[in-house]
Structure formats: C-alpha cells, structure tokens
Design an enzyme around this catalytic site. Structure first.
Site, PDB file in Angstrom:
ATOM      1  N   LYS A  22       0.843  -1.212   0.000  1.00  0.00           N
ATOM      2  CA  LYS A  22       0.000   0.000   0.000  1.00  0.00           C
ATOM      3  C   LYS A  22       0.869   1.250   0.000  1.00  0.00           C
ATOM      4  O   LYS A  22       0.676   2.155  -0.823  1.00  0.00           O
ATOM      5  CB  LYS A  22      -0.896   0.004   1.244  1.00  0.00           C
ATOM      6  CG  LYS A  22      -1.586   1.335   1.505  1.00  0.00           C
ATOM      7  CD  LYS A  22      -2.418   1.320   2.761  1.00  0.00           C
ATOM      8  CE  LYS A  22      -1.679   1.705   4.014  1.00  0.00           C
ATOM      9  NZ  LYS A  22      -1.494   3.150   4.255  1.00  0.00           N
ATOM     10  N   ASN A  23       1.831   1.297   0.915  1.00  0.00           N
ATOM     11  CA  ASN A  23       2.599   2.538   1.063  1.00  0.00           C
ATOM     12  C   ASN A  23       3.501   2.806  -0.133  1.00  0.00           C
ATOM     13  O   ASN A  23       3.809   3.961  -0.427  1.00  0.00           O
ATOM     14  CB  ASN A  23       3.404   2.519   2.366  1.00  0.00           C
ATOM     15  CG  ASN A  23       2.498   2.706   3.583  1.00  0.00           C
ATOM     16  OD1 ASN A  23       1.323   3.036   3.444  1.00  0.00           O
ATOM     17  ND2 ASN A  23       3.043   2.473   4.760  1.00  0.00           N
ATOM     18  N   CYS A 118      -4.864   8.732   9.557  1.00  0.00           N
ATOM     19  CA  CYS A 118      -5.082   8.074  10.857  1.00  0.00           C
ATOM     20  C   CYS A 118      -4.841   9.053  12.001  1.00  0.00           C
ATOM     21  O   CYS A 118      -3.940   9.894  11.931  1.00  0.00           O
ATOM     22  CB  CYS A 118      -4.100   6.915  11.021  1.00  0.00           C
ATOM     23  SG  CYS A 118      -4.587   5.404  10.206  1.00  0.00           S
ATOM     24  N   ARG A 123       1.368  14.697  13.242  1.00  0.00           N
ATOM     25  CA  ARG A 123       1.761  14.449  11.859  1.00  0.00           C
ATOM     26  C   ARG A 123       1.759  15.688  10.964  1.00  0.00           C
ATOM     27  O   ARG A 123       1.009  15.750   9.973  1.00  0.00           O
ATOM     28  CB  ARG A 123       0.889  13.343  11.248  1.00  0.00           C
ATOM     29  CG  ARG A 123       0.902  12.090  12.063  1.00  0.00           C
ATOM     30  CD  ARG A 123       0.119  10.990  11.413  1.00  0.00           C
ATOM     31  NE  ARG A 123       0.924  10.226  10.475  1.00  0.00           N
ATOM     32  CZ  ARG A 123       0.470   9.198   9.774  1.00  0.00           C
ATOM     33  NH1 ARG A 123      -0.777   8.840   9.876  1.00  0.00           N
ATOM     34  NH2 ARG A 123       1.252   8.539   8.966  1.00  0.00           N
ATOM     35  N   ASP A 308       4.498   0.441  12.074  1.00  0.00           N
ATOM     36  CA  ASP A 308       3.250  -0.117  11.531  1.00  0.00           C
ATOM     37  C   ASP A 308       3.028  -1.574  11.943  1.00  0.00           C
ATOM     38  O   ASP A 308       1.994  -2.158  11.585  1.00  0.00           O
ATOM     39  CB  ASP A 308       3.238  -0.003   9.999  1.00  0.00           C
ATOM     40  CG  ASP A 308       2.989   1.416   9.531  1.00  0.00           C
ATOM     41  OD1 ASP A 308       2.679   2.277  10.368  1.00  0.00           O
ATOM     42  OD2 ASP A 308       3.105   1.668   8.321  1.00  0.00           O
ATOM     43  N   ARG A 400      -8.678   0.189   4.477  1.00  0.00           N
ATOM     44  CA  ARG A 400      -7.674   1.102   3.914  1.00  0.00           C
ATOM     45  C   ARG A 400      -6.380   0.356   3.594  1.00  0.00           C
ATOM     46  O   ARG A 400      -5.645   0.775   2.702  1.00  0.00           O
ATOM     47  CB  ARG A 400      -7.363   2.216   4.916  1.00  0.00           C
ATOM     48  CG  ARG A 400      -8.503   3.171   5.167  1.00  0.00           C
ATOM     49  CD  ARG A 400      -8.063   4.327   6.036  1.00  0.00           C
ATOM     50  NE  ARG A 400      -6.842   4.927   5.497  1.00  0.00           N
ATOM     51  CZ  ARG A 400      -6.008   5.675   6.197  1.00  0.00           C
ATOM     52  NH1 ARG A 400      -6.259   5.922   7.466  1.00  0.00           N
ATOM     53  NH2 ARG A 400      -4.931   6.181   5.642  1.00  0.00           N
TER      54      ARG A 400
HETATM   55  C1  UD1 Z   1       4.658   6.624   6.315  1.00  0.00           C
HETATM   56  C2  UD1 Z   1       3.686   5.493   6.153  1.00  0.00           C
HETATM   57  C3  UD1 Z   1       3.098   5.094   7.504  1.00  0.00           C
HETATM   58  C4  UD1 Z   1       4.216   4.798   8.503  1.00  0.00           C
HETATM   59  C5  UD1 Z   1       5.215   5.951   8.552  1.00  0.00           C
HETATM   60  C6  UD1 Z   1       6.418   5.654   9.431  1.00  0.00           C
HETATM   61  C7  UD1 Z   1       2.806   5.925   3.943  1.00  0.00           C
HETATM   62  C8  UD1 Z   1       1.626   6.268   3.103  1.00  0.00           C
HETATM   63  N1  UD1 Z   1       2.616   5.917   5.246  1.00  0.00           N
HETATM   64  O1  UD1 Z   1       3.918   7.727   6.803  1.00  0.00           O
HETATM   65  O2  UD1 Z   1       2.294   3.924   7.312  1.00  0.00           O
HETATM   66  O3  UD1 Z   1       3.657   4.627   9.789  1.00  0.00           O
HETATM   67  O4  UD1 Z   1       5.699   6.235   7.226  1.00  0.00           O
HETATM   68  O5  UD1 Z   1       7.060   4.497   9.002  1.00  0.00           O
HETATM   69  O6  UD1 Z   1       3.851   5.600   3.431  1.00  0.00           O
HETATM   70  N2  UD1 Z   1       6.754  14.269  10.656  1.00  0.00           N
HETATM   71  C9  UD1 Z   1       6.915  15.599  10.923  1.00  0.00           C
HETATM   72  N3  UD1 Z   1       6.913  16.469   9.878  1.00  0.00           N
HETATM   73  C10 UD1 Z   1       6.780  16.065   8.587  1.00  0.00           C
HETATM   74  C11 UD1 Z   1       6.631  14.702   8.317  1.00  0.00           C
HETATM   75  C12 UD1 Z   1       6.619  13.818   9.370  1.00  0.00           C
HETATM   76  O7  UD1 Z   1       7.031  16.008  12.079  1.00  0.00           O
HETATM   77  O8  UD1 Z   1       6.805  16.907   7.672  1.00  0.00           O
HETATM   78  C13 UD1 Z   1       6.716  13.310  11.774  1.00  0.00           C
HETATM   79  C14 UD1 Z   1       5.356  12.621  11.860  1.00  0.00           C
HETATM   80  O9  UD1 Z   1       4.441  13.393  12.607  1.00  0.00           O
HETATM   81  C15 UD1 Z   1       5.704  11.337  12.545  1.00  0.00           C
HETATM   82  C16 UD1 Z   1       7.106  11.031  12.005  1.00  0.00           C
HETATM   83  O10 UD1 Z   1       7.604  12.266  11.514  1.00  0.00           O
HETATM   84  O11 UD1 Z   1       5.765  11.504  13.944  1.00  0.00           O
HETATM   85  C17 UD1 Z   1       7.138   9.965  10.920  1.00  0.00           C
HETATM   86  O12 UD1 Z   1       6.426  10.423   9.817  1.00  0.00           O
HETATM   87  P1  UD1 Z   1       6.773   9.985   8.309  1.00  0.00           P
HETATM   88  O13 UD1 Z   1       8.006   9.154   8.286  1.00  0.00           O
HETATM   89  O14 UD1 Z   1       6.738  11.202   7.469  1.00  0.00           O
HETATM   90  O15 UD1 Z   1       5.544   9.084   7.980  1.00  0.00           O
HETATM   91  P2  UD1 Z   1       4.532   9.200   6.783  1.00  0.00           P
HETATM   92  O16 UD1 Z   1       5.275   9.401   5.516  1.00  0.00           O
HETATM   93  O17 UD1 Z   1       3.427  10.117   7.123  1.00  0.00           O
END
Ligand code: UD1
Length: 422
Positions: A22-23, A118, A123, A308, A400
C-alpha cells in the site's frame, strides 16, 4: 458500518499470498504526474486508500484505469488541468500530500490541502515543505492549503532532514527528478518503499543514486518518460500475517515474503520463540513451543522495527510468558489499541511512549472497536487467539490497508466473517 466477527481457538495452516505494498503504491501513483507518458503499476493492492488516490489523481486531470481486478493500475497524465488537491479528498488520507512535489516539479505551481489520515499523532508536513523550499519553491499556508510556486521551475538543492520522514523523502525525491541541477537529500528515509519509488523513477528516466542509504543524490533531467513497474511486496501485510500462526499456533507460508524487507521484525519473532524460514516461494512461520516468550520492542525508522507492526506485535505479546516493554518512537499517540486489548483481558500499562505488557494465559473474546488501520488488525489477531467471540467494529479502517483480510485468514483455517451493516 461493517464489523468482523472472529471466533478464536484453532491453529492455522496453509498459505497466504502477500499483496503489493500500500505505502509503495501510494507514492508510485503520484509519480504519474511527473510525465506526460503512461505509467503502469502491476501487483497493486486492492484497497480503499488506493481508490482515494485514484480519485485524487483523476480530480487533477490524470486518467487512471484499474485493470485485472485492480491489480494493474494504468495511468496517464498528459493533460493535468487542475493543480488544486481539494480538502474533500485530501482529508481522507495523509499520503495525498505526495501530489505536491510532482505537480510543482512539472508545472511550477500547485495548491494542496493540508492532509488528514489516521489519528495517531500530530503528523505535520513541515519536513515536506522545507525540502521543497530548499529546491527553490515559494510556499504559503493559507486557509488550510499549501500554495506552492516555482515560477522558473525547481532547482537542485541540499536538503538536510531533521528526521528521516518517509513521505518527505518521497515528495523531495519525486520533485528533484525534474529540478535543474543536482539535489542531495541528507538523512533521507531508507524504507523499501523509497527504493521501490527510486526504481520506478529510474525506469522513467530519472538519475538517482544512494536510495536505501541516508544520502540520496538526484541529477535532474528535462523530462521523464513512461514505464511499467511492479509494486514491491507489502512488508506490513507480510509481518501482520506472520503473526497469525505465531499467535494461534500452526504453520503458515507467506507467498512473496522476503526477510530483507522485515529483518528487525524477524529477529524479535525469533527472540519470542517463533521460527521463520525461507521457502522457494516466500517465508514459512511456525511457533517453537506452546508459549511465546516476552520481548522488548522499540520502533524506529527502517531498518529498525516498523511502527506499523507495533500494534500487531503487542497483540502477540499479550499472551507471552513474562513482561514486555514496547516503546513507540515514531508517533506520539499510537497505543489506542491498548485499551481495546485490555477489554479482552490483556494486562497493559501505558505511560507516554511506553507500554508494559504482562502476558496472560489466554485472552477472552469481547466487543472491541478499531481506532486506526494497524490497531484494527491487531484486534483481529488477538481475537484469533482468544477464547470465545470477538466482534471488531469500525472495520473501514481495515479496508484502507488490508485486501481480502477475511478470505486470506479463512484460507488458513481461521474462523472469521464479515458482518455487513452493524
Ligand atoms: C509513512 C507510512 C506510515 C508509517 C510511517 C512511518 C505511507 C503512506 N505511510 O507515513 O504507514 O507509519 O511512514 O514508518 O507511506 N513528521 C513531521 N513532519 C513532517 C513529516 C513527518 O514532524 O513533515 C513526523 C510525523 O508526525 C511522525 C514522524 O515524523 O511523527 C514519521 O512520519 P513519516 O516518516 O513522514 O511518515 P509518513 O510518511 O506520514
């Protein structure tokens, strides 16, 4: 709203085919926006998040066709006539922010609503925005939308991520493929989904080095062409189903499974008393003794233990011999499954980012509520091992991220059914 009814008890045996990730698919689909030529993805998972991304891309003017029962997604973005990703679609799924980098790189402007997804923490998207700014984008946050411009096109830059964000790395990587000059992403995420995206972008003509390491270097090109790409195996679906025989007993083969996608998780399974072996078609999982051993788990970016799989691992450790401590380092609010597992008789104490789980002999079936995607599947796993019936409500979260979950688990002998409209 649908529910899932699980009757716990028996050991499991047979095979489960693991879908495409999915991701990975959610970042590969926006890559279509980088080229006027067609991009086709094979081994795509059939999930509501993929349908949401389809809806989003179509709203921008892309043609997206689902073939072979959804396992092939054929896309063409020769005519992008709308550069605004609307709140009504974006709020359903955080990964929608991934259209920002590609649209900006291709046409020099984009407006994208701040995302939803979620409810597992704040985030923010600050790291995505900082990366695009380092490539010359001018950004403004107005009325819940990011307004992005790069009148003369993006230019290569050096991006130093404070945290190895998966999504921010993907957005920056896609944008950099069409930027003028060289971009260096430092402290980039190393997840297999990033490598899969880089492989697809290379097939489209991008020049990328270092994906899978903390430093990715991208040499911008004038244009990308079409490609066909097979989506990598879903390591989270893989890990989830590996836990089914670990919790229930028995032996299950996961078709398409690969240890390199999930090595840190396999190490913890081994410590808990679960055998994982490679087969010609994937991985075989079998519990060694009658009782799982307690293990401590700390989530971390890849190659660490994936956040995850934390909820599912907790479901396993609820019946372990001894006390386990789970530490959640990626998201600040990701123990919402704990109170639901406690309704089934689990002994769990949550203090901030730590959960202490003291194993009990047996869980007991109970009505429980899914709070997010991975939490919902952890309740199903717990229900498979519990005495009696577990009714998991709000399973739209599950749709999802897990295709055909009931059929896949029934195929290995689980007593599980979907109940429509309760
Ligand atoms: C992706 C995955 C999700 C997984 C996560 C961590 C997808 C669609 N989703 O989510 O399933 O749980 O990686 O392995 O691929 N953060 C910030 N600022 C930002 C971006 C992130 O503070 O601009 C923080 C987030 O709040 C969170 C952490 O960084 O606490 C990890 O986020 P990130 O690695 O970006 O995860 P996603 O890409 O949202």
């Amino acid at each position: 709203m649908d529910s899932i009814l699980v009757k716990g008890g028996g050991a499991l045996s047979g095979q489960i085919a693991i879908a495409g990730a999915k991701n990975a698919c959610l970042t590969l689909m926006p890559a279509t926006l980088l080229s006027e030529e067609p991009l086709t993805l094979t081994n795509a998972p059939r999930l509501s998040d993929i349908r949401t991304m389809t809806e989003l891309l179509r709203s921008l003017g892309a043609e997206v066709t689902s073939l072979q029962d959804g396992q092939v997604i054929a896309m063409s973005s020769h005519a992008i006539d709308n550069h605004k990703a609307d709140y009504d679609i974006v709020r359903k799924m955080r990964a929608s922010i991934l259209v920002l980098g590609p649209m900006l790189a291709r046409d020099g402007h984009a407006v994208v609503s701040l995302p939803g997804g979620c409810a597992i923490g704040a985030r923010p998207v600050d790291l995505h925005l900082k990366a695009l700014e380092a490539m010359g984008a001018e950004l403004e946050l107005r009325d819940g939308y990011v307004h992005a411009k790069a009148a003369k096109g993006l230019r290569g830059g050096v991006v130093d991520f404070d945290f190895a964000s998966v999504g921010a790395t993907e957005n920056a990587l896609m944008a950099a493929t069409l930027a003028k000059g060289t971009t260096v992403l430092n402290n980039a995420a190393r997840e297999p989904e990033i490598v899969d995206l880089a492989n697809c972008l290379r097939a489209m003509g991008a020049q990328i080095d270092g994906d899978g390491t903390p430093t990715i270097t991208i040499q911008g090109v004038d244009r990308l062409h079409g490609a066909t790409h097979r989506v990598v195996t879903d390591r989270i679906e893989l890990g989830t189903y590996m836990l089914a025989p670990a919790i229930c007993g028995g032996e299950v083969e996961l078709l398409g499974g690969r240890i390199d996608l999930i090595a840190a998780f396999c190490e913890k399974l081994d410590a808990a008393g679960i055998d994982v072996s490679e087969t010609p078609q994937g991985l075989r999982v079998k519990r060694r003794g009658d009782r799982i051993r307690a293990v401590d788990v700390t989530t971390a970016p890849f190659p660490g233990f994936p956040t995850d799989l934390q909820a599912q691992m907790m479901a396993l450790l609820c019946t372990a011999d001894g006390t386990s401590v789970l530490e959640e380092k990626i998201f600040e609010n990701r123990f919402m499954h704990a109170p639901e597992l406690m309704r089934m008789g689990a002994r769990i104490e949550v203090h901030g980012g730590h959960a202490t789980v003291t194993g009990v002999d047996k869980l007991k079936g109970a009505p429980v509520m899914a709070t997010d995607l991975r939490a919902s599947v952890s309740l199903i796993l717990a229900g498979l091992a519990a005495q009696g019936e577990t009714l998991v409500s709000r399973v739209y979260h599950l749709d999802r991220g897990y295709e055909h979950v009931v059929a896949k688990l029934r195929g290995v002998g689980a007593n599980i059914e979907r109940i429509h409209g309760t």
